[in-house]
Each structure stands twice: as C-alpha cells, then as structure tokens.
Scaffold this motif. Structure first.
Motif, PDB file in Angstrom:
ATOM      1  N   UNK A  21     158.192 -53.037 136.023  1.00 20.99           N
ATOM      2  CA  UNK A  21     157.061 -53.661 136.723  1.00 20.99           C
ATOM      3  C   UNK A  21     156.450 -52.702 137.728  1.00 20.99           C
ATOM      4  N   UNK A  22     157.300 -52.089 138.539  1.00 21.99           N
ATOM      5  CA  UNK A  22     156.817 -51.182 139.589  1.00 21.99           C
ATOM      6  C   UNK A  22     156.092 -49.984 138.982  1.00 21.99           C
ATOM      7  N   UNK A  23     156.711 -49.354 137.993  1.00 19.99           N
ATOM      8  CA  UNK A  23     156.125 -48.144 137.414  1.00 19.99           C
ATOM      9  C   UNK A  23     154.831 -48.462 136.677  1.00 19.99           C
ATOM     10  N   UNK A  24     154.824 -49.511 135.890  1.00 19.68           N
ATOM     11  CA  UNK A  24     153.609 -49.855 135.149  1.00 19.68           C
ATOM     12  C   UNK A  24     152.478 -50.240 136.104  1.00 19.68           C
ATOM     13  N   UNK A  25     152.793 -50.959 137.166  1.00 15.67           N
ATOM     14  CA  UNK A  25     151.764 -51.313 138.145  1.00 15.67           C
ATOM     15  C   UNK A  25     151.224 -50.057 138.822  1.00 15.67           C
ATOM     16  N   UNK A  26     152.113 -49.148 139.171  1.00 17.81           N
ATOM     17  CA  UNK A  26     151.706 -47.904 139.819  1.00 17.81           C
ATOM     18  C   UNK A  26     150.800 -47.083 138.911  1.00 17.81           C
ATOM     19  N   UNK A  27     151.070 -47.137 137.614  1.00 19.51           N
ATOM     20  CA  UNK A  27     150.257 -46.401 136.644  1.00 19.51           C
ATOM     21  C   UNK A  27     148.957 -47.129 136.304  1.00 19.51           C
ATOM     22  N   UNK A  28     148.783 -48.335 136.825  1.00 21.54           N
ATOM     23  CA  UNK A  28     147.583 -49.105 136.523  1.00 21.54           C
ATOM     24  C   UNK A  28     147.661 -49.853 135.213  1.00 21.54           C
TER      25      UNK A  28
END
Length: 124
Positions: free
Chosen positions: A96-103
């Motif tokens: 969740x964190x990584x995908x959100x950070x990547x947009x």
C-alpha cells in the motif's frame, strides 16, 4: 513516506538454520537502520540464501529497497512475499505504502482491500 514494516525477528522453528537466518536478519535490520544500506542488503541476501521462501525476510528485502526510494525494485519482493504467505499482513501494508508513493492508487487500493479482507481489524 510512512514507515515500512520490517520484521526484526521471526522464528517459526528452532532449527539451527532458522536461528542463523533470524540472527542475520536482526543484523540486516540493524545495518539498515544505521544507514549502511549496501551492507544491509548483502546481509538480507545471505538470509534469503538460507530461507528463500520466508515471507517476512523477502518482505524485508523489499522494505530495505523501498526505504532507499527504490520502489520499482522493491515491488517484486513484496509480491513474492505475498505469494509465499498471503496472510502475512506487513507485506500488504508495505505494498500500500509503496504503490501510493509511486502514484499507483488503483494498485494501492487493491493491496489495502486485500489486507483488510484478510484482517478486518487492521484498519490502520
């Protein structure tokens, strides 16, 4: 960026191999927290040579990469960790964190929904 979940010590069995992997994992986490990222990755790589199918250790490798902003490199490790143990909650949080950070919001939402489906009480 929110903190990614790192596992400091998980020992599901008492074999010598498992103890060695857990010790190396603790060392890897300490190196990572000390900012010695290359050394931490080398150490977690040694852990994975001992226990390549340990969801927490595979996820740690991804977390170490993600904490260095190497999100694309981190994703396969998180996906492998989830494949190994779909019920391992920290990997869903990390995704969740990584995908959100990547947009990648659609992927983030799917990862969060998967995590909530597995553990509805984990709404953080």
């Amino acid at each position: 960026m929110a903190d990614l979940k790192e596992v400091h010590f998980i020992q599901h069995d008492a074999s010598e191999e498992a103890r060695r992997a857990a010790d190396l994992n603790r060392e890897a986490v300490a190196l990572h927290k000390a900012g010695q990222h290359d050394e931490a990755l080398a150490k977690i790589d040694a852990v994975l040579k001992i226990q390549p199918d340990h969801a927490a250790y595979v996820s740690n490798y991804g977390a170490f990469l993600a904490n260095q902003k190497k999100y694309i490199q981190a994703l396969p490790h998180f996906l492998k960790s989830a494949e190994i143990d779909l019920k391992y909650m920290p990997v869903h949080e990390n995704l969740c964190v990584v995908l959100a950070t990547m947009g990648e919001l659609d992927g983030c939402i799917r990862a969060c929904e998967n995590g909530l489906e597995l553990n509805p009480a984990n709404r953080d």
